[in-house]
Design a protein around this motif. Structure first.
Motif, mmCIF file in Angstrom:
data_model
loop_
_atom_site.group_PDB
_atom_site.id
_atom_site.type_symbol
_atom_site.label_atom_id
_atom_site.label_comp_id
_atom_site.label_asym_id
_atom_site.label_seq_id
_atom_site.Cartn_x
_atom_site.Cartn_y
_atom_site.Cartn_z
ATOM 1 N N GLU A 48 76.382 74.303 -7.809
ATOM 2 C CA GLU A 48 76.608 73.595 -9.081
ATOM 3 C C GLU A 48 78.013 73.838 -9.617
ATOM 4 O OE1 GLU A 48 74.585 71.312 -10.312
ATOM 5 O OE2 GLU A 48 73.290 71.725 -8.603
ATOM 6 N N GLU A 49 78.503 75.074 -9.543
ATOM 7 C CA GLU A 49 79.860 75.376 -10.001
ATOM 8 C C GLU A 49 80.903 74.653 -9.151
ATOM 9 O OE1 GLU A 49 79.241 79.902 -11.750
ATOM 10 O OE2 GLU A 49 79.570 79.619 -9.604
ATOM 11 N N THR A 50 80.649 74.593 -7.845
ATOM 12 C CA THR A 50 81.555 73.902 -6.934
ATOM 13 C C THR A 50 81.579 72.408 -7.219
ATOM 14 O OG1 THR A 50 81.099 75.585 -5.260
ATOM 15 C CG2 THR A 50 82.158 73.570 -4.511
ATOM 16 N N LEU A 51 80.408 71.840 -7.502
ATOM 17 C CA LEU A 51 80.335 70.413 -7.834
ATOM 18 C C LEU A 51 81.145 70.106 -9.093
ATOM 19 C CD1 LEU A 51 76.551 69.686 -7.164
ATOM 20 C CD2 LEU A 51 78.502 68.926 -5.795
ATOM 21 N N LYS A 52 81.019 70.945 -10.095
ATOM 22 C CA LYS A 52 81.788 70.749 -11.330
ATOM 23 C C LYS A 52 83.283 70.910 -11.075
ATOM 24 C CE LYS A 52 78.215 72.191 -14.554
ATOM 25 N NZ LYS A 52 77.791 73.234 -15.484
ATOM 26 N N PHE A 53 83.636 71.905 -10.261
ATOM 27 C CA PHE A 53 85.032 72.193 -9.964
ATOM 28 C C PHE A 53 85.684 71.039 -9.196
ATOM 29 C CE2 PHE A 53 88.335 74.163 -7.293
ATOM 30 C CZ PHE A 53 89.134 74.687 -8.291
ATOM 31 N N LEU A 54 84.997 70.531 -8.168
ATOM 32 C CA LEU A 54 85.547 69.461 -7.331
ATOM 33 C C LEU A 54 85.285 68.064 -7.882
ATOM 34 C CD1 LEU A 54 84.665 70.766 -3.762
ATOM 35 C CD2 LEU A 54 86.909 70.704 -4.846
ATOM 36 N N LYS A 55 84.365 67.977 -8.834
ATOM 37 C CA LYS A 55 83.989 66.687 -9.415
ATOM 38 C C LYS A 55 83.592 65.702 -8.311
ATOM 39 C CE LYS A 55 86.756 67.430 -13.442
ATOM 40 N NZ LYS A 55 87.964 67.139 -14.148
ATOM 41 N N CYS A 56 82.683 66.139 -7.479
ATOM 42 C CA CYS A 56 82.196 65.300 -6.388
ATOM 43 C C CYS A 56 80.670 65.279 -6.422
ATOM 44 C CB CYS A 56 82.692 65.805 -5.038
ATOM 45 S SG CYS A 56 82.004 67.388 -4.544
ATOM 46 N N ASN A 63 77.892 67.048 2.998
ATOM 47 C CA ASN A 63 78.536 66.508 4.201
ATOM 48 C C ASN A 63 79.735 67.363 4.613
ATOM 49 O OD1 ASN A 63 76.779 64.360 4.606
ATOM 50 N ND2 ASN A 63 77.978 62.984 3.303
ATOM 51 N N TRP A 64 80.552 67.774 3.656
ATOM 52 C CA TRP A 64 81.714 68.617 3.968
ATOM 53 C C TRP A 64 81.271 69.940 4.572
ATOM 54 C CZ3 TRP A 64 84.187 67.663 -1.459
ATOM 55 C CH2 TRP A 64 84.694 66.367 -1.500
ATOM 56 N N ARG A 65 80.181 70.486 4.048
ATOM 57 C CA ARG A 65 79.662 71.746 4.585
ATOM 58 C C ARG A 65 79.146 71.547 6.002
ATOM 59 N NH1 ARG A 65 74.615 73.817 1.819
ATOM 60 N NH2 ARG A 65 73.561 73.124 3.670
ATOM 61 N N LYS A 66 78.341 70.527 6.243
ATOM 62 C CA LYS A 66 77.745 70.285 7.552
ATOM 63 C C LYS A 66 78.786 69.925 8.605
ATOM 64 C CE LYS A 66 73.566 71.189 6.638
ATOM 65 N NZ LYS A 66 72.972 72.409 7.140
ATOM 66 N N ASN A 67 79.869 69.246 8.209
ATOM 67 C CA ASN A 67 80.924 68.852 9.149
ATOM 68 C C ASN A 67 82.001 69.921 9.315
ATOM 69 O OD1 ASN A 67 79.763 66.347 9.723
ATOM 70 N ND2 ASN A 67 80.683 65.433 7.906
ATOM 71 N N GLY A 68 81.855 71.062 8.619
ATOM 72 C CA GLY A 68 82.804 72.154 8.753
ATOM 73 C C GLY A 68 84.102 71.945 8.003
ATOM 74 N N ILE A 69 84.136 70.971 7.127
ATOM 75 C CA ILE A 69 85.349 70.695 6.360
ATOM 76 C C ILE A 69 85.577 71.774 5.309
ATOM 77 C CG2 ILE A 69 86.403 69.064 4.737
ATOM 78 C CD1 ILE A 69 84.935 66.847 6.350
ATOM 79 N N LEU A 70 84.517 72.194 4.652
ATOM 80 C CA LEU A 70 84.591 73.234 3.629
ATOM 81 C C LEU A 70 83.637 74.358 4.010
ATOM 82 C CD1 LEU A 70 85.942 73.890 0.927
ATOM 83 C CD2 LEU A 70 84.000 72.849 -0.206
ATOM 84 N N PRO A 71 84.173 75.547 4.308
ATOM 85 C CA PRO A 71 83.301 76.649 4.712
ATOM 86 C C PRO A 71 82.373 77.083 3.579
ATOM 87 C CG PRO A 71 85.616 77.338 4.709
ATOM 88 C CD PRO A 71 85.571 75.909 4.283
ATOM 89 N N SER A 72 81.173 77.454 3.953
ATOM 90 C CA SER A 72 80.195 77.930 2.976
ATOM 91 C C SER A 72 79.634 79.269 3.442
ATOM 92 C CB SER A 72 79.072 76.914 2.812
ATOM 93 O OG SER A 72 78.377 76.762 4.032
ATOM 94 N N TYR A 73 79.011 79.953 2.530
ATOM 95 C CA TYR A 73 78.450 81.275 2.799
ATOM 96 C C TYR A 73 77.029 81.305 2.264
ATOM 97 C CZ TYR A 73 83.384 82.071 3.389
ATOM 98 O OH TYR A 73 84.686 81.958 3.807
ATOM 99 N N LYS A 82 83.749 79.924 -1.479
ATOM 100 C CA LYS A 82 84.817 80.760 -2.013
ATOM 101 C C LYS A 82 85.843 79.876 -2.713
ATOM 102 C CE LYS A 82 85.133 84.728 1.040
ATOM 103 N NZ LYS A 82 86.023 85.412 2.011
ATOM 104 N N ARG A 83 86.247 80.311 -3.889
ATOM 105 C CA ARG A 83 87.256 79.579 -4.655
ATOM 106 C C ARG A 83 88.553 79.455 -3.839
ATOM 107 N NH1 ARG A 83 87.803 78.748 -10.229
ATOM 108 N NH2 ARG A 83 86.099 80.172 -10.618
ATOM 109 N N SER A 84 88.950 80.512 -3.139
ATOM 110 C CA SER A 84 90.185 80.466 -2.355
ATOM 111 C C SER A 84 90.082 79.477 -1.203
ATOM 112 C CB SER A 84 90.536 81.862 -1.830
ATOM 113 O OG SER A 84 89.492 82.352 -1.011
ATOM 114 N N ASP A 85 88.904 79.346 -0.583
ATOM 115 C CA ASP A 85 88.714 78.362 0.487
ATOM 116 C C ASP A 85 88.896 76.949 -0.041
ATOM 117 O OD1 ASP A 85 88.186 80.328 2.359
ATOM 118 O OD2 ASP A 85 85.999 80.087 2.259
#
Length: 94
Positions: A48-56, A63-73, A82-85
């Motif tokens: 939820e915080e990431t969605l607000k931050f990226l406004k997506c 999709n970004w997570r599953k395609n390896g575009i944005l790493p997740s933990y 990660k905010r730095s990622d």
């Protein structure tokens, strides 16, 4: 930094993309410089915080997570980013 007014509804899609690129080019170097000083640059954000931050949308983030575009933990059954990622990925996109 000087303030500029942009009227989005009068822009073509290409002009809109160029406006966004120019905004990101102005803001990200400043942010990158500041993330070295910020102790929470490696802070984990919830979905939820990431969605607000990226406004997506949630679907786009998934999709970004599953395609390896944005790493997740994962911690247990929860997903974090990660905010730095996120900043690093935005910088590479410019």
């Amino acid at each position: 930094m000087e303030s500029k007014e942009i009227r989005v509804y009068n822009l073509s899609p290409d002009e809109f993309k160029e406006s966004i690129r120019s905004i990101v080019k102005e803001l990200l170097p400043q942010q990158k410089k500041n993330t070295d000083k910020i102790p929470f640059a490696d802070e984990l954000l919830t979905v939820e915080e990431t969605l607000k931050f990226l406004k997506c949308s949630k679907q786009a983030l998934w999709n970004w997570r599953k395609n390896g575009i944005l790493p997740s933990y994962r911690l247990g059954n929860r997903v974090y980013y990660k905010r730095s990622d996120i900043f690093n990925k935005l910088i590479k996109q410019v």
